[in-house]
Design a protein around this motif. Structure first.
Motif, PDB file in Angstrom:
ATOM      1  N   ASP A 115       0.829  -1.205   0.000  1.00 48.62           N
ATOM      2  CA  ASP A 115       0.000   0.000   0.000  1.00 48.62           C
ATOM      3  C   ASP A 115       0.865   1.256   0.000  1.00 48.62           C
ATOM      4  N   ALA A 116       1.962   1.216   0.774  1.00 51.95           N
ATOM      5  CA  ALA A 116       2.851   2.367   0.807  1.00 51.95           C
ATOM      6  C   ALA A 116       3.506   2.590  -0.548  1.00 51.95           C
ATOM      7  N   ALA A 117       3.914   1.505  -1.189  1.00 51.75           N
ATOM      8  CA  ALA A 117       4.530   1.631  -2.513  1.00 51.75           C
ATOM      9  C   ALA A 117       3.528   2.184  -3.523  1.00 51.75           C
ATOM     10  N   GLY A 118       2.267   1.746  -3.434  1.00 54.72           N
ATOM     11  CA  GLY A 118       1.258   2.256  -4.349  1.00 54.72           C
ATOM     12  C   GLY A 118       0.995   3.730  -4.158  1.00 54.72           C
ATOM     13  N   LYS A 119       1.202   4.250  -2.967  1.00 56.10           N
ATOM     14  CA  LYS A 119       0.996   5.668  -2.701  1.00 56.10           C
ATOM     15  C   LYS A 119       2.271   6.482  -2.886  1.00 56.10           C
ATOM     16  N   GLY A 120       3.379   5.797  -3.100  1.00 51.01           N
ATOM     17  CA  GLY A 120       4.640   6.501  -3.282  1.00 51.01           C
ATOM     18  C   GLY A 120       5.264   6.954  -1.981  1.00 51.01           C
ATOM     19  N   VAL A 121       5.054   6.189  -0.920  1.00 51.44           N
ATOM     20  CA  VAL A 121       5.610   6.517   0.403  1.00 51.44           C
ATOM     21  C   VAL A 121       6.640   5.468   0.771  1.00 51.44           C
TER      22      VAL A 121
END
Length: 359
Positions: A221-227
């Protein structure tokens, strides 16, 4: 009182019978057996004197003793009776829903004081549970209003032909139903945690391993949001720590999801595990929206959302932080939040001493 008076009277009667009937005969036989039969025949008249003296002594000593014993018995009866009456009245008040009633110390010894203390503690816990229940119902009614209004509005629109029952509409309806389901689940978990009904399975765990698992679960989820999200560990390796892996995993997941929800694209989230000789500490730090000084004392309250972006449309039921705090405290730890202000990120710190109270 009647039982003690009866015992005293029976004892007095036995003493009188002994002194009047048995005593003189025993005295006479003792003289005969000691070889003073002639003197014994001449001293028969002393029996009357012996009886008279014995009865006089009993009257002088026994009757006042009986009177004093009766007074003491009556005093204890009244004192204990009043104390028990206060307990009975207080118990009736509690049964009627008045949990603010308390009983005072009876001054009858440590046992009665312990009873009064236990009763007051019970009443206080019942009051806390009732307050939690009332507040929970009020918060729940408030939080359910928005999704229910949305469901009602869209369904009425479909019935009137104003809103098309297409994929967009069904998606909205499904999202609101999911929100209500999540709200019900979180309410149940929070109630159990705050009232001490959560069953913990404390087993030796590697704190760093739990942190790595929590980060791995939210990493997509973090990778999908760019975090960017990472887990780091400091301090010497220590022995496994008694934790409930499921509950602690839930806490770490809640904190990481909260951080991700309020961290914009390009931000960073770090889950830090610090080992010392006295405790293990988890710290979730983000570079997101931060928390204002006015909102910081309230972040662990049920359904609280500050004006720094913690709105309902961001997802979540508004109970995640409250649940996390309750679960951490149930395991003997503490959870606190810090922030330098709006736009400067936030940190949530879990402190778990190695020696924690059990039970």
């Amino acid at each position: 009182m009647l039982a003690q008076t009866a015992v005293l009277l029976i004892g007095l009667i036995i003493v009188v019978v002994t002194a009047v009937l048995v005593g003189p005969n025993m005295f006479y036989h003792e003289l005969v057996e000691s070889g003073h039969a002639d003197e014994a025949l001449g001293l028969v008249h002393l029996e009357d004197a012996f009886r008279s003296v014995s009865l006089t002594a009993l009257a002088i000593g026994g009757l006042p003793a009986l009177y004093i014993a009766g007074l003491l018995t009556f005093y204890l009866y009244r004192t204990i009776g009043r104390s028990l009456a206060s307990f009975s009245t207080a118990a009736g008040e509690v049964a009627a829903g008045n949990y603010d009633v308390r009983v005072t110390s009876t001054k009858l010894g440590p046992e009665f004081d312990a009873l009064a203390s236990s009763f007051n503690e019970m009443a206080a816990k019942l009051s806390a549970v009732d307050t939690t229940r009332r507040q929970m119902l009020a918060d729940l009614a408030h939080e359910m209003r928005t999704p229910l209004a949305s469901l009602k509005g869209h369904l009425e629109g479909v019935e009137d032909g104003v809103v098309a029952l297409d994929a967009h509409t069904t998606g909205i309806l499904h999202a609101q139903i999911t929100r209500l389901e999540r709200l019900a689940r979180d309410i149940r978990q929070l109630t159990a945690a705050e009232e001490g009904m959560t069953r913990l399975q404390l087993t030796p765990q590697d704190p760093e391993h739990l942190a790595v698992q929590a980060v791995a679960a939210i990493e997509p989820d973090a990778a999908g949001k760019g975090v960017s999200i990472t887990a780091v560990s400091t301090g010497p390796e220590t022995a496994p720590v008694p934790l409930d892996p499921e509950r602690m995993g839930q806490v770490l997941s809640n904190l990481l999801e909260n951080a991700l929800r309020h961290t914009p694209t390009g931000g960073t989230i770090i889950l830090r595990t610090d080992h010392t000789a006295e405790a293990v500490t988890y710290t979730v730090t983000d570079t997101g929206e931060g928390i204002s000084a006015e909102s910081l004392p309230h972040v662990f309250e049920r359904f609280y959302r500050a004006n720094t972006g913690r709105e309902a449309h961001r997802g979540g039921s508004g109970l995640g932080l409250a649940i996390s705090k309750a679960l951490v405290e149930a395991q003997g730890g503490t959870l606190e939040a810090t922030s330098d202000g709006h736009g400067r990120g936030a940190s949530f710190r879990i402190h778990l001493p190695y020696r924690r109270p059990t039970g």
